[in-house]
Design a protein around this motif. Sequence first.
Motif, PDB file in Angstrom:
ATOM      1  N   GLU A 105       0.781  -1.171  -0.056  1.00 40.63           N
ATOM      2  CA  GLU A 105      -0.030   0.228   0.131  1.00 40.63           C
ATOM      3  C   GLU A 105       0.789   1.205   0.037  1.00 40.63           C
ATOM      4  O   GLU A 105       0.638   2.232  -0.716  1.00 40.63           O
ATOM      5  CB  GLU A 105      -0.869  -0.004   1.301  1.00 40.63           C
ATOM      6  CG  GLU A 105      -2.006  -1.298   1.154  1.00 40.63           C
ATOM      7  CD  GLU A 105      -1.373  -2.461   1.868  1.00 40.63           C
ATOM      8  OE1 GLU A 105      -2.318  -3.450   1.463  1.00 40.63           O
ATOM      9  OE2 GLU A 105      -0.254  -2.501   2.112  1.00 40.63           O
ATOM     10  N   GLN A 108       2.244   1.747  -3.527  1.00 44.57           N
ATOM     11  CA  GLN A 108       1.296   2.353  -4.442  1.00 44.57           C
ATOM     12  C   GLN A 108       1.317   3.946  -4.190  1.00 44.57           C
ATOM     13  O   GLN A 108       1.134   4.552  -5.099  1.00 44.57           O
ATOM     14  CB  GLN A 108      -0.099   1.829  -4.025  1.00 44.57           C
ATOM     15  CG  GLN A 108      -0.383   0.473  -4.564  1.00 44.57           C
ATOM     16  CD  GLN A 108      -1.634  -0.215  -4.073  1.00 44.57           C
ATOM     17  OE1 GLN A 108      -2.131  -0.037  -2.729  1.00 44.57           O
ATOM     18  NE2 GLN A 108      -2.577  -0.508  -4.910  1.00 44.57           N
ATOM     19  N   ALA A 119      -0.278   4.293  -9.824  1.00 47.52           N
ATOM     20  CA  ALA A 119      -0.848   3.274  -8.390  1.00 47.52           C
ATOM     21  C   ALA A 119      -1.691   2.347  -9.208  1.00 47.52           C
ATOM     22  O   ALA A 119      -1.578   1.245  -8.674  1.00 47.52           O
ATOM     23  CB  ALA A 119      -1.600   3.995  -7.366  1.00 47.52           C
ATOM     24  N   ASP A 123      -0.932  -1.777  -9.880  1.00 49.96           N
ATOM     25  CA  ASP A 123      -1.834  -2.875  -9.675  1.00 49.96           C
ATOM     26  C   ASP A 123      -2.006  -3.641 -10.850  1.00 49.96           C
ATOM     27  O   ASP A 123      -1.795  -4.887 -10.837  1.00 49.96           O
ATOM     28  CB  ASP A 123      -3.278  -2.165  -9.175  1.00 49.96           C
ATOM     29  CG  ASP A 123      -3.267  -2.183  -7.779  1.00 49.96           C
ATOM     30  OD1 ASP A 123      -2.626  -2.601  -7.205  1.00 49.96           O
ATOM     31  OD2 ASP A 123      -4.224  -1.273  -7.367  1.00 49.96           O
TER      32      ASP A 123
END
Length: 491
Positions: A105, A108, A119, A123
């Motif tokens: 996290e 990101q 970000a 993913d």
Amino acid sequence: MRKKIAVIGSGFSGIAAAAYAAQAGNEVHVFEKNSTLGGRARQFTTDNGYTFDMGPSWYWMPDIIENFFTDFNTSAASYYQLVALNPQFEMVFDGEAMAIPERYEDLQLLFESIEPGAALQLDRFMKEAQYKYEVGMRDFVNKPCHSWFEFVSLKIARSALKLDLLTSFRKHVRRFFSEPKLIALMEFPVLFLGAMPEDIPALYSLMNYGGLKLGTWYPLGGFIKIIDAMAAIARQQGVTFHVNATVEKVNVQNNRAVSVTVNSREIPFDAIIASSDYHHTEQQLLEKPYRNYDEAYWEKKTFAPSCLIYYVGVKERVPGLTHHTLFFENDLQLHANEIYKDKKWPTQPLFYVCCPSKTDKMVAPANHENLFLLMPIATGIEDREAIREKYFLQMLQRIEKHTGARDLLQKIDYKKSYCIYDFTHDYNAYKGNAYGLANTLRQTAVLKPAIRNKKIKNLYYTGQLTVPGPGVPPSLISGKIAATAINKLKI
């Protein structure tokens, strides 16, 4: 039928092969030319209290390493303690540094702060990379690669397009990111594979998942703890290790290996697994009629780099260094061209510093620092002490510039260099290579040097010059593949 098996070399692939061969009920002997086990993963301790890992320093793909222990009904945690690094590592660019956080996290957020929308792109990239990792590291790389027909399975056929075998890694990364720092971050893991991103299949984005997503770890006590654990498991299976035992010849009768000559003594065996350098095994241990490949074959191959390494002890703490720091202030393309094309010492090198004393208080005296400096270089180039020292001083100056440390040269109380000559002398490494063959498309799977000798049916090869390739996890897999083949062999 129980076989008596010789394993030449005690690196990751050799110990793995020995353990799996012995688990099947065979009598297994490992012969190591050096005085300690581990091959490139050896460790040494100095009189003034430093402990240095000599080779591997990145603990990635922890699940693949764990698979070895699971196969013997145990776990890595039963033998050593793993520590998650935070930050995982730091990349130094011109005038600034980028720390790579442990939590995905946070990674990101870092991407988004550097490039708007990155970000979400990360993913998407990682979703594809995870698929490649799960198929590649569990199905693709576990094949012995005798024939392309091994890959004609429904699962792999369905995965063919998603595996991106025909797309270059460089092109793949640029589909997702445009900011140079993020591109450098995403491309750097494939440098472990020994080639430039434009020459590596996009399949190897699995490295990003296996590292950035699964985390960067460190075994307290150093990488020798993995070697010690594997050797202990191998001994539990009945393996006998012999150090200071140089294999001088593989003796062949009627197209069968019948014995090895070790320290001038001939010892009979039913089968042999060579974890030694593939080129050395064929050119020095086998007579010409029994070699898979001639010298011209090896000359045409693309080898991963060699490297200049310095093991350094410093009499004070060095601020501003993380466990892993990558110095990327200079042009990666220029350095790569001088490794793979121009074949010369680099004019503006990139390099890497590992400082395990940031994590492990046992590797250096109190308030001292343990530094491992590594600069990739071309194989087969001139190696002189004066050249080594020139680059050492350059690296030291760049560390000082980044950290603010002063007069490091005067604060060194241990220093040892390691380069092309040493790789050749200690490991019989072809042209002093450090990482084996580059994982280019033309050197992938069946296109790698064969894991079996085509003229001697009871001789198999394992390690970084055959399938699946360089690195600690692939070496473990390579040892298992060779042992599985030997276990099935009818004598």
